[in-house]
Motif scaffolding. Structure first.
Motif, PDB file in Angstrom:
ATOM      1  N   GLN A 108       0.871  -1.170   0.000  1.00  0.00           N
ATOM      2  CA  GLN A 108       0.000   0.000   0.000  1.00  0.00           C
ATOM      3  C   GLN A 108       0.903   1.213   0.000  1.00  0.00           C
ATOM      4  N   ALA A 109       0.923   1.910  -1.130  1.00  0.00           N
ATOM      5  CA  ALA A 109       1.856   3.024  -1.341  1.00  0.00           C
ATOM      6  C   ALA A 109       1.114   4.355  -1.288  1.00  0.00           C
ATOM      7  N   GLY A 110       1.784   5.361  -0.721  1.00  0.00           N
ATOM      8  CA  GLY A 110       1.240   6.711  -0.766  1.00  0.00           C
ATOM      9  C   GLY A 110       1.058   7.385   0.576  1.00  0.00           C
ATOM     10  N   PHE A 111       1.616   6.810   1.638  1.00  0.00           N
ATOM     11  CA  PHE A 111       1.486   7.436   2.955  1.00  0.00           C
ATOM     12  C   PHE A 111       2.402   8.650   3.053  1.00  0.00           C
ATOM     13  N   GLN A 112       1.840   9.775   3.455  1.00  0.00           N
ATOM     14  CA  GLN A 112       2.621  10.996   3.647  1.00  0.00           C
ATOM     15  C   GLN A 112       3.427  10.863   4.947  1.00  0.00           C
ATOM     16  N   PRO A 113       4.532  11.631   5.057  1.00  0.00           N
ATOM     17  CA  PRO A 113       5.372  11.533   6.261  1.00  0.00           C
ATOM     18  C   PRO A 113       4.608  11.743   7.566  1.00  0.00           C
ATOM     19  N   HIS A 114       3.587  12.609   7.572  1.00  0.00           N
ATOM     20  CA  HIS A 114       2.840  12.889   8.808  1.00  0.00           C
ATOM     21  C   HIS A 114       1.802  11.813   9.131  1.00  0.00           C
ATOM     22  N   GLN A 115       1.636  10.834   8.234  1.00  0.00           N
ATOM     23  CA  GLN A 115       0.594   9.816   8.429  1.00  0.00           C
ATOM     24  C   GLN A 115       1.148   8.543   9.069  1.00  0.00           C
ATOM     25  N   LYS A 116       1.925   8.739  10.137  1.00  0.00           N
ATOM     26  CA  LYS A 116       2.538   7.590  10.808  1.00  0.00           C
ATOM     27  C   LYS A 116       1.493   6.627  11.364  1.00  0.00           C
ATOM     28  N   GLN A 117       0.400   7.174  11.914  1.00  0.00           N
ATOM     29  CA  GLN A 117      -0.636   6.329  12.502  1.00  0.00           C
ATOM     30  C   GLN A 117      -1.326   5.505  11.405  1.00  0.00           C
ATOM     31  N   ALA A 118      -1.646   6.132  10.280  1.00  0.00           N
ATOM     32  CA  ALA A 118      -2.293   5.424   9.167  1.00  0.00           C
ATOM     33  C   ALA A 118      -1.359   4.358   8.609  1.00  0.00           C
ATOM     34  N   TYR A 119      -0.077   4.693   8.511  1.00  0.00           N
ATOM     35  CA  TYR A 119       0.915   3.754   7.996  1.00  0.00           C
ATOM     36  C   TYR A 119       0.999   2.524   8.909  1.00  0.00           C
ATOM     37  N   GLY A 120       1.107   2.776  10.216  1.00  0.00           N
ATOM     38  CA  GLY A 120       1.170   1.683  11.183  1.00  0.00           C
ATOM     39  C   GLY A 120      -0.114   0.863  11.171  1.00  0.00           C
ATOM     40  N   GLY A 121      -1.233   1.557  11.044  1.00  0.00           N
ATOM     41  CA  GLY A 121      -2.520   0.878  10.990  1.00  0.00           C
ATOM     42  C   GLY A 121      -2.641  -0.006   9.768  1.00  0.00           C
ATOM     43  N   ALA A 122      -2.127   0.471   8.637  1.00  0.00           N
ATOM     44  CA  ALA A 122      -2.179  -0.313   7.398  1.00  0.00           C
ATOM     45  C   ALA A 122      -1.333  -1.567   7.540  1.00  0.00           C
ATOM     46  N   HIS A 123      -0.157  -1.408   8.117  1.00  0.00           N
ATOM     47  CA  HIS A 123       0.747  -2.546   8.287  1.00  0.00           C
ATOM     48  C   HIS A 123       0.077  -3.627   9.132  1.00  0.00           C
ATOM     49  N   ALA A 124      -0.488  -3.214  10.269  1.00  0.00           N
ATOM     50  CA  ALA A 124      -1.175  -4.157  11.161  1.00  0.00           C
ATOM     51  C   ALA A 124      -2.442  -4.691  10.488  1.00  0.00           C
ATOM     52  N   GLY A 125      -3.147  -3.814   9.797  1.00  0.00           N
ATOM     53  CA  GLY A 125      -4.400  -4.197   9.152  1.00  0.00           C
ATOM     54  C   GLY A 125      -4.217  -5.258   8.091  1.00  0.00           C
ATOM     55  N   TRP A 126      -3.186  -5.099   7.252  1.00  0.00           N
ATOM     56  CA  TRP A 126      -2.960  -6.086   6.197  1.00  0.00           C
ATOM     57  C   TRP A 126      -2.591  -7.445   6.782  1.00  0.00           C
ATOM     58  N   LYS A 127      -1.871  -7.446   7.912  1.00  0.00           N
ATOM     59  CA  LYS A 127      -1.551  -8.727   8.554  1.00  0.00           C
ATOM     60  C   LYS A 127      -2.833  -9.416   9.012  1.00  0.00           C
ATOM     61  N   GLN A 128      -3.765  -8.637   9.581  1.00  0.00           N
ATOM     62  CA  GLN A 128      -5.049  -9.199  10.012  1.00  0.00           C
ATOM     63  C   GLN A 128      -5.854  -9.678   8.808  1.00  0.00           C
ATOM     64  N   PHE A 129      -5.864  -8.887   7.729  1.00  0.00           N
ATOM     65  CA  PHE A 129      -6.588  -9.284   6.520  1.00  0.00           C
ATOM     66  C   PHE A 129      -6.023 -10.594   5.968  1.00  0.00           C
ATOM     67  N   PHE A 130      -4.694 -10.733   6.000  1.00  0.00           N
ATOM     68  CA  PHE A 130      -4.064 -11.956   5.497  1.00  0.00           C
ATOM     69  C   PHE A 130      -4.436 -13.157   6.371  1.00  0.00           C
ATOM     70  N   ASP A 131      -4.579 -12.926   7.695  1.00  0.00           N
ATOM     71  CA  ASP A 131      -5.025 -14.009   8.582  1.00  0.00           C
ATOM     72  C   ASP A 131      -6.422 -14.468   8.175  1.00  0.00           C
ATOM     73  N   LYS A 132      -7.310 -13.499   7.913  1.00  0.00           N
ATOM     74  CA  LYS A 132      -8.679 -13.829   7.489  1.00  0.00           C
ATOM     75  C   LYS A 132      -8.672 -14.509   6.130  1.00  0.00           C
ATOM     76  N   LEU A 133      -7.804 -14.047   5.241  1.00  0.00           N
ATOM     77  CA  LEU A 133      -7.684 -14.650   3.915  1.00  0.00           C
ATOM     78  C   LEU A 133      -7.252 -16.108   4.042  1.00  0.00           C
ATOM     79  N   ASP A 134      -6.288 -16.355   4.917  1.00  0.00           N
ATOM     80  CA  ASP A 134      -5.795 -17.711   5.134  1.00  0.00           C
ATOM     81  C   ASP A 134      -6.932 -18.612   5.626  1.00  0.00           C
ATOM     82  N   GLN A 135      -7.716 -18.107   6.589  1.00  0.00           N
ATOM     83  CA  GLN A 135      -8.848 -18.874   7.123  1.00  0.00           C
ATOM     84  C   GLN A 135      -9.866 -19.171   6.025  1.00  0.00           C
TER      85      GLN A 135
END
Length: 141
Positions: A108-135
């Motif tokens: 997921q590309a395009g996070f601005q430097p000030h969007q640290k929370q969104a960036y961190g959320g995306a990283h964690a979110g995609w891991k959760q999505f991949f867990d659901k995908l695996d299930q």
């Protein structure tokens, strides 16, 4: 004028399933809903669609790339009342066959430097999505 540097959240995982099976889960609306969000997706370049989160948010998306069983990308834009939370990004799924299944990479590309929370959320979110995908893939047999 200097271009603003953006960051990408990247999550990768090996799935013990063939690319065709992952591709179905990435491109069929009823399957996308199982692991990602409610949607009106079609795997057609130029198709505009929404992803609707359980949290009430709506993402405005547009299909950019469709290479069956290989690459899928679309815009992932979120408009917020507070402009600091607006997000304009592109999500790219890359499927690579392996000896035991498929290596799936999402960027997921395009996070601005000030969007640290969104960036961190995306990283964690995609891991959760991949867990659901695996299930989902295990359930689908």
């Amino acid at each position: 004028m200097q271009a603003t540097e953006t960051r990408s959240a990247i999550v990768e995982r090996e799935f013990p399933h063939p690319p065709e099976k992952l591709w179905r889960a990435l491109t069929q609306p009823h399957l996308i809903e199982e692991w990602l969000m409610k949607n009106d997706f079609k795997p057609v370049v130029g198709h505009s669609f929404n992803l609707r989160g359980e949290w009430g948010g709506v993402l405005d998306c547009k299909v950019l790339t469709v290479e069956p069983n290989r690459t899928l990308s679309y815009t992932w834009n979120f408009a917020h009342d507070d402009a600091a939370f607006n997000l304009e990004s592109v999500v790219t799924f890359t499927l690579t066959p392996t000896a035991t299944g498929t290596h799936l990479r999402v960027e997921q590309a395009g996070f601005q430097p000030h969007q640290k929370q969104a960036y961190g959320g995306a990283h964690a979110g995609w891991k959760q999505f991949f867990d659901k995908l695996d299930q989902l893939l295990v359930r689908e047999g």
